[in-house]
Design a protein around this motif. Structure first.
Motif, PDB file in Angstrom:
ATOM      1  N   TYR A  80       0.912  -1.171  -0.116  1.00 22.74           N
ATOM      2  CA  TYR A  80       0.070  -0.050   0.064  1.00 22.74           C
ATOM      3  C   TYR A  80       0.758   1.514   0.172  1.00 22.74           C
ATOM      4  O   TYR A  80       0.596   2.313  -0.413  1.00 22.74           O
ATOM      5  CB  TYR A  80      -0.924  -0.035   1.345  1.00 22.74           C
TER       6      TYR A  80
ATOM      7  N   HIS B 267       0.688   4.202  -2.998  1.00 24.17           N
ATOM      8  CA  HIS B 267       0.334   5.427  -2.781  1.00 24.17           C
ATOM      9  C   HIS B 267       1.744   6.393  -3.116  1.00 24.17           C
ATOM     10  O   HIS B 267       1.272   7.625  -3.434  1.00 24.17           O
ATOM     11  CB  HIS B 267       0.403   5.703  -1.072  1.00 24.17           C
TER      12      HIS B 267
ATOM     13  N   SER C 138       4.209   0.500  -9.156  1.00 23.40           N
ATOM     14  CA  SER C 138       2.787  -0.130  -9.143  1.00 23.40           C
ATOM     15  C   SER C 138       2.687  -1.623  -9.672  1.00 23.40           C
ATOM     16  O   SER C 138       2.005  -2.338  -9.157  1.00 23.40           O
ATOM     17  CB  SER C 138       2.005   0.874 -10.297  1.00 23.40           C
TER      18      SER C 138
ATOM     19  N   ALA D 240      -8.952  -2.014  -4.527  1.00 25.57           N
ATOM     20  CA  ALA D 240      -8.279  -0.993  -3.961  1.00 25.57           C
ATOM     21  C   ALA D 240      -7.161  -0.293  -4.688  1.00 25.57           C
ATOM     22  O   ALA D 240      -6.781   0.877  -4.372  1.00 25.57           O
ATOM     23  CB  ALA D 240      -7.174  -1.886  -2.703  1.00 25.57           C
ATOM     24  N   THR D 241      -6.724  -1.046  -5.678  1.00 21.93           N
ATOM     25  CA  THR D 241      -5.677  -0.024  -6.434  1.00 21.93           C
ATOM     26  C   THR D 241      -6.412   0.863  -7.442  1.00 21.93           C
ATOM     27  O   THR D 241      -5.856   1.965  -7.451  1.00 21.93           O
ATOM     28  CB  THR D 241      -5.180  -1.165  -7.619  1.00 21.93           C
TER      29      THR D 241
ATOM     30  N   THR E 197      -7.009   3.598  -4.800  1.00 28.29           N
ATOM     31  CA  THR E 197      -6.119   4.638  -4.521  1.00 28.29           C
ATOM     32  C   THR E 197      -5.750   5.295  -5.692  1.00 28.29           C
ATOM     33  O   THR E 197      -5.230   6.640  -5.394  1.00 28.29           O
ATOM     34  CB  THR E 197      -4.789   3.791  -4.312  1.00 28.29           C
TER      35      THR E 197
ATOM     36  N   LEU F 165      -6.965   8.874  -6.195  1.00 21.41           N
ATOM     37  CA  LEU F 165      -6.265  10.011  -5.314  1.00 21.41           C
ATOM     38  C   LEU F 165      -5.388  11.006  -6.316  1.00 21.41           C
ATOM     39  O   LEU F 165      -5.170  11.928  -5.723  1.00 21.41           O
ATOM     40  CB  LEU F 165      -5.644   9.323  -4.193  1.00 21.41           C
TER      41      LEU F 165
END
Length: 287
Positions: free
Chosen positions: A2, A6, A223, A234-235, A238, A241
């Motif tokens: 994670y 990010h 990535s 989840a990818t 994220t 963002l």
């Protein structure tokens, strides 16, 4: 994983900032970006061997996708040059909405009700944005919307055709074809009277290498590493963002919060709400 993802998305948030800081126009800017990034991928071990393993019939597909990526980047940076980084990044938040309509065409599925609802929700958000920016920024907004459309198109094709092929090899083919495409287009623009400076300034070189290596090659590798451990849901959430990071960085570095009124950011909130709601509603629809 994670943390890696990010960091990857945060670094992508700098692409708009660097695009604004680089003085050359969008076309040569993208030419240099794909040239440097493609050259950096040559240092990845075993690249040539992996390229030979890709079926020839698919090489043309990946090269076509690369042209779409190229067009996306050109319009993305043209948007930033015509307006500012905040507007350019905001338009990228529309990509999931475009994908909601493009993806069913390629994967032979129906459009879901919440995809239509979220698309309609974007309309008042875009209205607020356009009502609170200057006329010169409208051009940037239109370029940004075109950029988001092409981003949705090439992302859908990548999802459909990437299969089990090596992602680094595919990226090399796509960005390499983008470089070839722009190498053909650039001389033609001179024939129609489009004038620009091709050679970067001294300060541009630093920004270009940061854009190509720090904001393209490194995030891509991060990535890939994170995708081994994180779900697609989840990818996606994220990566959404990126517009948030980009707009926030534009406030801090370029002081763009002073260029627009509060109504602009109300429109931004509405658009981002629709984007963040999409993966949640999509997951609920599966139950």
């Amino acid at each position: 994983a994670y943390v890696q993802l990010h960091i990857c998305v945060f670094l992508w948030g700098f692409t708009a900032i660097l695009g604004k800081l680089i003085s050359i126009a969008a076309l040569p800017l993208v030419w240099w970006r794909v040239a440097i990034t493609t050259a950096s991928l040559l240092f990845v071990g075993g690249l040539i061997t992996k390229l030979r393993s890709i079926p020839r019939r698919k090489i043309g597909t990946y090269m076509f996708i690369g042209v779409l990526v190229c067009i996306h980047w050109v319009f993305f940076y043209a948007s930033i040059k015509a307006s500012n980084a905040s507007v350019g990044v905001l338009c990228m938040a529309l990509s999931p909405i475009f994908t909601a309509f493009i993806e069913p065409l390629y994967f032979k599925r129906r459009i879901l009700w919440f995809e239509i609802a979220l698309s309609l929700l974007v309309i008042p958000g875009m209205y607020l944005v356009t009502q609170n920016i200057s006329a010169s920024m409208i051009t940037g907004l239109l370029f940004g919307i075109i950029s988001a459309l092409f981003a949705a198109w090439f992302s859908t094709l990548n999802k459909k055709y990437i299969e089990n092929a090596d992602p680094v090899s595919i990226t090399f083919l796509e960005l390499g074809s983008a470089w070839v495409f722009l190498s053909i287009i650039l001389p033609l623009t001179g024939l129609i009277g489009y004038e620009y400076s091709f050679w970067p300034s001294k300060s541009d070189w630093l920004y270009l290498f940061a854009l190509a290596i720090v904001c393209t090659t490194i995030p891509y590798i991060l990535s890939l590493m994170s995708l081994k451990y994180i779900s697609a849901f989840a990818t996606t959430l994220t990566i959404n963002l990126e517009p948030v990071y980009g707009i926030f960085l534009a406030w801090i570095i370029l002081h763009e919060d002073k260029e627009v009124s509060p109504g602009f950011y109300l429109g931004v909130i509405i658009i981002l709400f629709s984007v963040f709601s999409y993966p949640f509603l999509k997951r609920l629809a599966k139950f």
